[in-house]
Scaffold this motif. Structure first.
Motif, PDB file in Angstrom:
ATOM      1  N   THR A  52      21.900  -2.453  -5.065  1.00  0.00           N
ATOM      2  CA  THR A  52      22.159  -1.493  -5.193  1.00  0.00           C
ATOM      3  C   THR A  52      22.104  -2.151  -7.169  1.00  0.00           C
ATOM      4  N   GLN A  53      21.538  -3.582  -7.449  1.00  0.00           N
ATOM      5  CA  GLN A  53      21.894  -3.984  -9.016  1.00  0.00           C
ATOM      6  C   GLN A  53      20.692  -3.680  -9.202  1.00  0.00           C
ATOM      7  N   GLN A  54      20.936  -3.409 -10.788  1.00  0.00           N
ATOM      8  CA  GLN A  54      19.520  -3.671 -11.540  1.00  0.00           C
ATOM      9  C   GLN A  54      19.482  -4.285 -11.685  1.00  0.00           C
ATOM     10  N   PRO A  90      14.299  -2.155 -10.081  1.00  0.00           N
ATOM     11  CA  PRO A  90      15.281  -1.724 -10.484  1.00  0.00           C
ATOM     12  C   PRO A  90      15.414  -2.145  -8.887  1.00  0.00           C
ATOM     13  N   SER A  91      16.417  -1.796  -8.105  1.00  0.00           N
ATOM     14  CA  SER A  91      17.730  -2.091  -7.537  1.00  0.00           C
ATOM     15  C   SER A  91      16.706  -2.677  -5.992  1.00  0.00           C
ATOM     16  N   GLY A  92      16.728  -3.401  -4.922  1.00  0.00           N
ATOM     17  CA  GLY A  92      15.604  -3.216  -4.270  1.00  0.00           C
ATOM     18  C   GLY A  92      14.637  -4.200  -4.200  1.00  0.00           C
ATOM     19  N   THR A  93      13.536  -4.218  -5.566  1.00  0.00           N
ATOM     20  CA  THR A  93      12.754  -5.574  -5.624  1.00  0.00           C
ATOM     21  C   THR A  93      13.488  -6.188  -5.874  1.00  0.00           C
ATOM     22  N   TRP A  94      11.884  -7.316  -4.937  1.00  0.00           N
ATOM     23  CA  TRP A  94      11.852  -8.669  -4.826  1.00  0.00           C
ATOM     24  C   TRP A  94      11.112  -9.569  -6.142  1.00  0.00           C
ATOM     25  N   LEU A 113      28.986  -6.562 -11.007  1.00  0.00           N
ATOM     26  CA  LEU A 113      28.982  -8.128 -11.453  1.00  0.00           C
ATOM     27  C   LEU A 113      28.686  -8.515  -9.604  1.00  0.00           C
ATOM     28  N   PHE A 114      28.879  -9.285 -10.556  1.00  0.00           N
ATOM     29  CA  PHE A 114      29.043 -10.923  -9.844  1.00  0.00           C
ATOM     30  C   PHE A 114      28.944 -10.502  -7.996  1.00  0.00           C
ATOM     31  N   ASP A 115      27.836 -10.633  -7.126  1.00  0.00           N
ATOM     32  CA  ASP A 115      28.866 -10.541  -6.017  1.00  0.00           C
ATOM     33  C   ASP A 115      28.046 -10.577  -4.664  1.00  0.00           C
ATOM     34  N   ALA A 116      28.067 -12.110  -3.716  1.00  0.00           N
ATOM     35  CA  ALA A 116      27.020 -12.822  -2.753  1.00  0.00           C
ATOM     36  C   ALA A 116      26.242 -11.715  -2.373  1.00  0.00           C
ATOM     37  N   GLY A 117      26.992 -10.848  -2.084  1.00  0.00           N
ATOM     38  CA  GLY A 117      27.646  -9.981  -0.804  1.00  0.00           C
ATOM     39  C   GLY A 117      25.660  -8.890  -0.982  1.00  0.00           C
ATOM     40  N   GLU A 118      25.206  -8.639  -2.928  1.00  0.00           N
ATOM     41  CA  GLU A 118      24.547  -8.327  -2.707  1.00  0.00           C
ATOM     42  C   GLU A 118      23.639  -8.414  -2.800  1.00  0.00           C
ATOM     43  N   TYR A 119      22.620  -9.666  -2.076  1.00  0.00           N
ATOM     44  CA  TYR A 119      22.448 -10.602  -2.691  1.00  0.00           C
ATOM     45  C   TYR A 119      21.436 -10.177  -1.346  1.00  0.00           C
ATOM     46  N   ILE A 120      20.042  -9.786  -1.395  1.00  0.00           N
ATOM     47  CA  ILE A 120      18.954  -9.967  -0.304  1.00  0.00           C
ATOM     48  C   ILE A 120      17.888 -10.556  -0.192  1.00  0.00           C
ATOM     49  N   ARG A 121      17.980 -11.758   0.360  1.00  0.00           N
ATOM     50  CA  ARG A 121      17.877 -13.451   0.702  1.00  0.00           C
ATOM     51  C   ARG A 121      16.059 -13.105   1.364  1.00  0.00           C
ATOM     52  N   GLU A 122      15.964 -12.729   2.505  1.00  0.00           N
ATOM     53  CA  GLU A 122      14.560 -12.506   3.558  1.00  0.00           C
ATOM     54  C   GLU A 122      14.683 -10.548   3.363  1.00  0.00           C
TER      55      GLU A 122
END
Length: 122
Positions: A52-54, A90-94, A113-122
Motif C-alpha cells: 500500500t505504500q508509495q 506507486p504502491s504495488g510497483t516492483w 511507517l516500517f512494516d515487514a508485512g507491507e513487503y511483497i517479496r515475490e
C-alpha cells in the motif's frame, strides 16, 4: 504510474539547494525516510514492492539505477544521478536498485511507517 519528478531547485554560485516540504515536491505525506549508502560494487538492493505504500527515491550523491518491473512483465530502467530529480513509485510497483557509483547514496521517502508485512517479496 511510475514517473520522474523534477524537485524544486534554488541555484546559487555557492552551491545548489533542493528541498521537499509538505505539499511541494512529494506527491504524498512522508511518514518514513531511509537511505542506502556504502553499497559494494555489483550489489543489488531492494527487490520488492510495497502493498500500500508509495515511495519517492532520490540520488542525493553519486548515481544508481532503479529497475522497475511492471505487472505486464515490461521492465524499465531509470538512472538517478541528480539530486533534484526523484522517481515516484506507486504502491504495488516492483523495484530494485543496482549499478551504484562509488559513494552513491539513495534517499527513500515513504508514505507509511516500517512494516515487514507491507513487503511483497515475490
Amino acid at each position: 504510474m511510475v514517473h520522474l519528478i523534477q524537485l524544486p531547485q534554488i541555484m546559487d554560485p555557492r552551491g545548489n539547494l533542493t528541498f521537499l516540504q509538505n505539499g511541494v515536491g512529494c506527491p504524498f505525506a512522508v511518514k518514513r525516510v531511509f537511505w542506502t549508502f556504502n553499497v559494494p560494487g555489483g550489489s543489488v538492493r531492494g527487490g520488492r514492492a510495497y502493498k500500500t505504500q508509495q515511495e519517492l527515491i532520490v540520488a542525493i550523491n553519486g548515481a544508481f539505477d532503479v529497475v522497475v518491473s511492471e505487472s505486464s512483465g515490461t521492465k524499465s530502467r531509470y538512472r538517478l544521478d541528480r539530486g533534484n530529480v526523484g522517481l515516484f513509485l506507486p504502491s504495488g510497483t516492483w523495484r530494485r536498485m543496482e549499478a551504484f557509483s562509488t559513494n552513491g547514496i539513495g534517499l527513500h521517502l515513504m508514505s507509511g511507517l516500517f512494516d515487514a508485512g507491507e513487503y511483497i517479496r515475490e
